[in-house]
Design an enzyme around this catalytic site. Structure first.
Site, short mmCIF file in Angstrom:
data_model
loop_
_atom_site.label_atom_id
_atom_site.label_comp_id
_atom_site.label_asym_id
_atom_site.label_seq_id
_atom_site.Cartn_x
_atom_site.Cartn_y
_atom_site.Cartn_z
N LYS A 31 0.85 -1.20 0.00
CA LYS A 31 0.00 0.00 0.00
C LYS A 31 0.88 1.25 0.00
CE LYS A 31 -1.70 1.41 4.07
NZ LYS A 31 -1.36 2.79 4.46
N ASN A 32 1.92 1.25 0.85
CA ASN A 32 2.70 2.48 1.04
C ASN A 32 3.72 2.73 -0.05
OD1 ASN A 32 1.17 2.88 3.25
ND2 ASN A 32 2.72 2.29 4.74
N ARG A 105 -5.59 10.43 4.99
CA ARG A 105 -4.71 11.54 5.37
C ARG A 105 -3.44 11.56 4.53
NH1 ARG A 105 -0.36 11.36 7.00
NH2 ARG A 105 -0.37 13.49 7.80
N CYS A 129 -4.79 11.50 12.66
CA CYS A 129 -5.41 10.18 12.50
C CYS A 129 -5.32 9.47 13.84
CB CYS A 129 -4.70 9.40 11.40
SG CYS A 129 -3.13 8.72 11.93
N ARG A 134 -0.63 14.45 12.86
CA ARG A 134 0.22 14.08 11.72
C ARG A 134 0.65 15.38 11.03
NH1 ARG A 134 -0.83 8.64 10.35
NH2 ARG A 134 0.92 8.73 8.91
N PRO A 135 1.60 16.12 11.62
CA PRO A 135 2.00 17.42 11.05
C PRO A 135 2.59 17.26 9.65
CG PRO A 135 3.56 16.71 12.73
CD PRO A 135 2.39 15.77 12.80
N ILE A 136 2.54 18.32 8.87
CA ILE A 136 3.12 18.29 7.52
C ILE A 136 4.11 19.43 7.34
CG2 ILE A 136 1.13 17.13 6.46
CD1 ILE A 136 0.22 19.91 5.44
N ASP A 137 4.64 19.93 8.43
CA ASP A 137 5.57 21.07 8.35
C ASP A 137 6.79 20.76 7.48
OD1 ASP A 137 5.98 19.26 10.59
OD2 ASP A 137 7.72 20.48 11.07
N ASP A 319 5.02 0.19 12.01
CA ASP A 319 3.78 -0.49 11.58
C ASP A 319 3.76 -1.95 12.00
OD1 ASP A 319 3.65 1.33 8.44
OD2 ASP A 319 3.06 1.87 10.46
N ILE A 341 8.12 6.71 16.82
CA ILE A 341 7.68 7.41 15.60
C ILE A 341 6.37 8.16 15.81
CG2 ILE A 341 7.14 7.14 13.14
CD1 ILE A 341 10.03 6.38 13.79
N ARG A 411 -8.31 -0.83 4.92
CA ARG A 411 -7.44 0.19 4.32
C ARG A 411 -6.13 -0.43 3.84
NH1 ARG A 411 -5.56 3.98 8.24
NH2 ARG A 411 -4.30 4.57 6.45
C1 EPZ Z 1 4.37 6.71 6.35
O1 EPZ Z 1 3.63 7.69 7.05
C2 EPZ Z 1 3.44 5.50 6.24
N1 EPZ Z 1 2.24 5.87 5.50
C3 EPZ Z 1 3.07 5.03 7.65
O2 EPZ Z 1 2.27 3.87 7.52
C4 EPZ Z 1 4.36 4.65 8.38
O3 EPZ Z 1 4.03 4.25 9.69
C5 EPZ Z 1 5.29 5.87 8.42
O4 EPZ Z 1 5.55 6.32 7.07
C6 EPZ Z 1 6.62 5.54 9.08
O5 EPZ Z 1 7.24 4.53 8.40
C7 EPZ Z 1 2.27 5.89 4.16
O6 EPZ Z 1 3.29 5.64 3.54
C8 EPZ Z 1 0.97 6.22 3.46
P1 EPZ Z 1 6.51 10.10 8.40
P2 EPZ Z 1 4.17 9.24 7.07
O7 EPZ Z 1 6.34 11.33 7.60
O8 EPZ Z 1 4.73 9.57 5.75
C9 EPZ Z 1 6.50 13.28 11.95
C10 EPZ Z 1 0.37 2.54 7.80
O9 EPZ Z 1 -0.01 1.91 8.78
N2 EPZ Z 1 6.39 14.30 10.88
O10 EPZ Z 1 7.77 9.33 8.28
O11 EPZ Z 1 3.09 10.08 7.62
C11 EPZ Z 1 5.17 12.52 12.12
O12 EPZ Z 1 4.30 13.22 12.99
C12 EPZ Z 1 0.91 3.96 7.94
O13 EPZ Z 1 0.40 2.09 6.63
C13 EPZ Z 1 6.50 15.64 11.22
O14 EPZ Z 1 6.70 16.00 12.38
O15 EPZ Z 1 5.33 9.09 8.15
C14 EPZ Z 1 5.59 11.20 12.71
O16 EPZ Z 1 5.75 11.35 14.10
C15 EPZ Z 1 0.74 4.47 9.36
N3 EPZ Z 1 6.37 16.58 10.23
C16 EPZ Z 1 6.98 10.98 12.09
O17 EPZ Z 1 7.41 12.25 11.58
C17 EPZ Z 1 6.14 16.22 8.92
O18 EPZ Z 1 6.05 17.13 8.06
C18 EPZ Z 1 6.95 9.95 10.96
O19 EPZ Z 1 6.21 10.50 9.93
C19 EPZ Z 1 6.02 14.85 8.61
C20 EPZ Z 1 6.15 13.90 9.60
#
Ligand code: EPZ
Length: 430
Positions: A31-32, A105, A129, A134-137, A319, A341, A411
């Site tokens: 999926k990812n 999301r 979620c 889930r910040p996007i900064d 995960d 994480i 999902r």
């Molecule tokens: C991806 O999420 C996966 N989702 C997640 O899988 C997976 O758990 C995660 O990577 C870690 O491996 C998809 O690929 C669709 P991150 P993502 O950006 O991209 C913080 C599942 O079960 N962060 O690496 O959202 C964030 O809050 C899902 O399939 C910021 O602070 O993960 C988190 O604490 C769940 N600012 C950490 O980084 C940002 O701009 C990891 O987030 C972005 C992230």
């Protein structure tokens, strides 16, 4: 659309535990990996995604592609595996309505692609979620460095590219998977070279680079976590096969550990599970890998593992924590889990305790004491991997477990009940 992946909120799984599992199952596409590849498909002129999993998150991404003017179609290849074709239309539409953003999301991964394709984008902030905020900064600050102007108007992001997307050197303070993907996709058509330092190294990132390079991009992944993208004027199309889902692979293996038995997971990539397979062996699984097949034999009693701390790849994946936690409930001894994480990765713990587990979770640490003989009861999925953990636990439990809110599971798991039934599990979807 078949009922398979439609979110039927009233649907539930009924599991009668303690049926030994035997046989072989094929693991579906990741999926990812498929999600960012579908976002990136906006930039190429037609692609066919082989081994694309048919999941509600994928259907949500397909709905966004159609809203943006693409034509999509599902087909099957000679092995009966799903192929999703995407034919982008002229870059007419550049917004994602809130309703579509809220369906999933991770729709934020479309931002880089829409901006690169249309020179502008408008979408709402993706909600938090079940795993917490889930910040996007990091996504936004990185895209600004590539030349994107971002106005935050209320809950909306209004993006534009006053000049042209240009290369930049970006150092991520945290190897964010989604931010790395958004940068890679947007930088593919930017002028000049972009270098991402401290980029995410997950196999799904490698797969996205593979797809983009197959469409004519020039992306180089370095072993130190640096990614270099040399912008190109245009991308052509391609036919690309998505990697197998490493978390679904772990989930199937965990099912065999709680139910006991002997199972072969086929079409996997064991090398993506370097931090997980040794933990399963430590807990009592007898594992043998042969190319893309992982053979597992397991009989009680299971043993507790040493402390499990989740980390970015190649560390123990966050995960995988929930399914392995379900196995730990049946293991002799205490297993400590440290989640580094996400903020709320332990929501399934309370549901497991309702089944008789002994789990104490506080902040980012959870301690699971065993062995406990779990018993069937009514439980509710709290999130995707937490829901999968309830299935893992129910397969080893005495009696019948009713698992509600299974739309969370749909999902990320294609036909989970059917797949487990082929191994001898007593599980039905109602
Ligand atoms: C991806 O999420 C996966 N989702 C997640 O899988 C997976 O758990 C995660 O990577 C870690 O491996 C998809 O690929 C669709 P991150 P993502 O950006 O991209 C913080 C599942 O079960 N962060 O690496 O959202 C964030 O809050 C899902 O399939 C910021 O602070 O993960 C988190 O604490 C769940 N600012 C950490 O980084 C940002 O701009 C990891 O987030 C972005 C992230």
């Amino acid at each position: 659309m078949q009922k398979g992946c439609v979110k039927m909120d009233t649907d539930r799984y009924i599991v009668d535990g303690q049926h030994r599992l035997e046989g072989q199952v094929w693991v579906h596409g990741a999926k990812n990996a498929a999600l960012p590849i579908l976002a990136a498909s906006l930039l190429c002129d037609g692609c066919e995604i082989e081994n694309c999993p048919d999941l509600s998150d994928i259907r949500a991404a397909e709905n966004i592609l159609r809203h943006l003017g693409c034509r999509t179609a599902w087909d099957e290849d000679s092995n009966g595996q799903k192929v999703l074709s995407v034919i982008p239309a002229p870059a007419a539409v550049w917004d994602i309505p809130d309703a579509l953003m809220q369906q999933m999301r991770s729709s934020i991964v479309f931002l880089g692609a829409i901006v690169a394709r249309c020179g502008r984008a408008k979408l709402s902030y993706p909600g938090g979620c079940e795993l917490g905020p889930r910040p996007i900064d990091l996504h936004l600050s990185s895209l600004k460095k590539l030349g994107v102007q971002i106005l935050e108007e209320g809950n909306e992001l209004v993006c534009s590219v006053p000049h042209k997307l240009h290369g930049a050197k970006i150092t991520l303070p945290f190897p964010s998977v989604g931010a790395t993907e958004n940068i890679m996709i947007a930088a593919t058509l930017a002028e000049g070279e972009t270098v991402i330092c401290n980029a995410a190294r997950e196999p799904e990132i490698v797969d996205l680079a593979g797809f983009l390079n197959a469409c004519g991009a020039r992306i180089r992944l370095c072993s130190d976590g640096t990614i270099a993208i040399c912008g190109v004027p245009k991308l052509h199309g391609c036919r690309y096969r998505v990697i197998p889902d490493r978390i679904v692979t772990v989930t199937y293996l965990c099912c065999c550990m709680t139910a006991t038995g002997e199972v072969t997971v086929r079409g996997a990539q064991p090398q993506h599970l370097g931090a997980v397979l040794p933990v399963l062996e430590e807990m009592g699984a007898q594992l043998h890998t042969d190319g893309n097949d992982i053979h597992l034999r397991c009989k009680a009693p299971l043993r507790a593992a040493n402390t499990i701390s989740t980390m970015p790849y190649p560390g123990f994946p966050t995960d995988a924590l929930a399914p392995v936690m379900a196995v730990a409930c049946y293991a002799q001894g205490s297993t400590i889990f440290v989640e580094n994480i996400f903020q709320d990765r332990f929501k399934q713990a309370w549901q497991l305790c309702r089944m008789g587990a002994d789990i104490h979770a506080e902040g980012r640490v959870a301690v699971v004491r065993g062995p406990q003989q779990l018993h069937g009861t009514k439980v509710q999925c709290t999130d995707l991997r937490g829901g999968a953990a309830l299935v893992v636990a129910a397969l080893g439990a005495q009696g019948r477990t009713e698992i509600e809110q299974i739309h969370h599971i749909l999902r990320g798991y294609e036909k989970l009940d059917q797949t487990l039934r082929t191994l001898g599990a007593a599980i039905v979807r109602k």
